[in-house]
Design a protein around this motif. Structure first.
Motif, PDB file in Angstrom:
ATOM      1  N   TYR A  52       0.812  -1.209   0.000  1.00  0.00           N
ATOM      2  CA  TYR A  52       0.000   0.000   0.000  1.00  0.00           C
ATOM      3  C   TYR A  52       0.850   1.266   0.000  1.00  0.00           C
ATOM      4  CZ  TYR A  52      -3.570  -3.395   1.136  1.00  0.00           C
ATOM      5  OH  TYR A  52      -4.405  -4.480   1.114  1.00  0.00           O
ATOM      6  N   THR A  53       1.998   1.225   0.655  1.00  0.00           N
ATOM      7  CA  THR A  53       2.879   2.398   0.697  1.00  0.00           C
ATOM      8  C   THR A  53       3.383   2.732  -0.700  1.00  0.00           C
ATOM      9  OG1 THR A  53       3.573   1.742   2.911  1.00  0.00           O
ATOM     10  CG2 THR A  53       4.897   3.390   1.798  1.00  0.00           C
ATOM     11  N   LYS A  93       0.567   4.024  -2.894  1.00  0.00           N
ATOM     12  CA  LYS A  93       0.262   5.415  -2.589  1.00  0.00           C
ATOM     13  C   LYS A  93       1.305   6.350  -3.203  1.00  0.00           C
ATOM     14  CE  LYS A  93       0.746   7.033   1.579  1.00  0.00           C
ATOM     15  NZ  LYS A  93       0.617   7.362   2.991  1.00  0.00           N
ATOM     16  N   GLU A 139       0.669   9.147  -6.093  1.00  0.00           N
ATOM     17  CA  GLU A 139       1.086  10.537  -5.898  1.00  0.00           C
ATOM     18  C   GLU A 139       1.962  11.000  -7.062  1.00  0.00           C
ATOM     19  OE1 GLU A 139       2.909  10.656  -2.043  1.00  0.00           O
ATOM     20  OE2 GLU A 139       0.980  10.594  -0.998  1.00  0.00           O
ATOM     21  N   LYS A 144      -5.876   8.150  -4.923  1.00  0.00           N
ATOM     22  CA  LYS A 144      -4.986   8.490  -3.801  1.00  0.00           C
ATOM     23  C   LYS A 144      -5.678   8.216  -2.468  1.00  0.00           C
ATOM     24  CE  LYS A 144      -2.198  12.400  -2.286  1.00  0.00           C
ATOM     25  NZ  LYS A 144      -1.902  13.812  -2.548  1.00  0.00           N
ATOM     26  N   ASN A 163      -4.849   5.263   0.399  1.00  0.00           N
ATOM     27  CA  ASN A 163      -4.653   5.575   1.817  1.00  0.00           C
ATOM     28  C   ASN A 163      -5.539   4.705   2.707  1.00  0.00           C
ATOM     29  OD1 ASN A 163      -2.698   7.559   1.536  1.00  0.00           O
ATOM     30  ND2 ASN A 163      -4.207   9.182   1.276  1.00  0.00           N
ATOM     31  N   ARG A 164      -6.775   4.442   2.239  1.00  0.00           N
ATOM     32  CA  ARG A 164      -7.713   3.630   3.024  1.00  0.00           C
ATOM     33  C   ARG A 164      -7.577   2.138   2.749  1.00  0.00           C
ATOM     34  NH1 ARG A 164     -11.985   7.788   1.554  1.00  0.00           N
ATOM     35  NH2 ARG A 164     -12.452   6.306  -0.101  1.00  0.00           N
TER      36      ARG A 164
END
Length: 126
Positions: free
Chosen positions: A48-49, A52, A56, A89, A93-94
Motif C-alpha cells: 500500500y505504501t 500510494k 502521488e 490516492k 490511503n484507506r
C-alpha cells in the motif's frame, strides 16, 4: 504561383502540428498507463505504501501534463481523469482494493478514449 507555395507551406505546418499533437498524446497515454499499472500491481501485492507513492507520482505528472493536453483535448475528460486520480490516492490511503481497481480501470478507459480520439482518422476529422 506564390499563393500555391503559401498554401503548401501552411498545409505542411498544420500537418506537423497534428503529428506533434498525436505523438504528445501517445506519450502521455503510455506514461500515465505505465504508472497506473504499476500502482495496481502494488495494490494487488498489498504494498500500500508503494501504491500510494506511485499514485502521488501519477497525480503530479497528470497536473503537469493536463495544461498541455487542455489545448487540444476535451476538458471534461481531463477533469474526470484528474478527479479519478484524486480518488485513487484516497483509496490507496484507506487500502480499499476493490474500489481502487474499479477506479483504475475507469482511468485507463478514459485515457484510451483520449488516445483513440486524438489519433488521425476520419471519425476525428469529421
Amino acid at each position: 504561383m506564390r499563393r500555391l507555395i503559401i498554401a503548401i507551406v501552411i498545409m505542411i505546418i498544420i500537418t506537423l502540428i497534428c503529428c506533434i499533437e498525436i505523438l504528445c498524446v501517445n506519450n502521455i497515454y503510455t506514461d500515465s498507463s505505465e504508472k497506473l499499472t504499476q500502482a495496481v500491481t502494488y495494490m494487488e501485492n498489498d504494498n500500500y505504501t508503494y501504491a500510494k507513492e506511485t499514485v502521488e507520482s501519477l497525480e503530479k505528472y497528470w497536473i503537469r501534463v493536463e495544461n498541455l493536453l487542455s489545448t487540444f483535448v476535451n476538458h471534461e475528460e481531463l477533469y474526470e481523469i484528474g478527479t479519478s486520480i484524486g480518488k485513487l490516492k484516497a483509496l490507496a490511503n484507506r487500502e480499499e482494493k476493490d474500489t481502487f481497481f474499479a477506479e483504475a480501470i475507469e482511468i485507463k478507459i478514459l485515457l484510451l478514449h483520449i488516445k483513440n480520439y486524438e489519433n488521425l482518422n476520419f471519425k476525428g476529422i469529421f
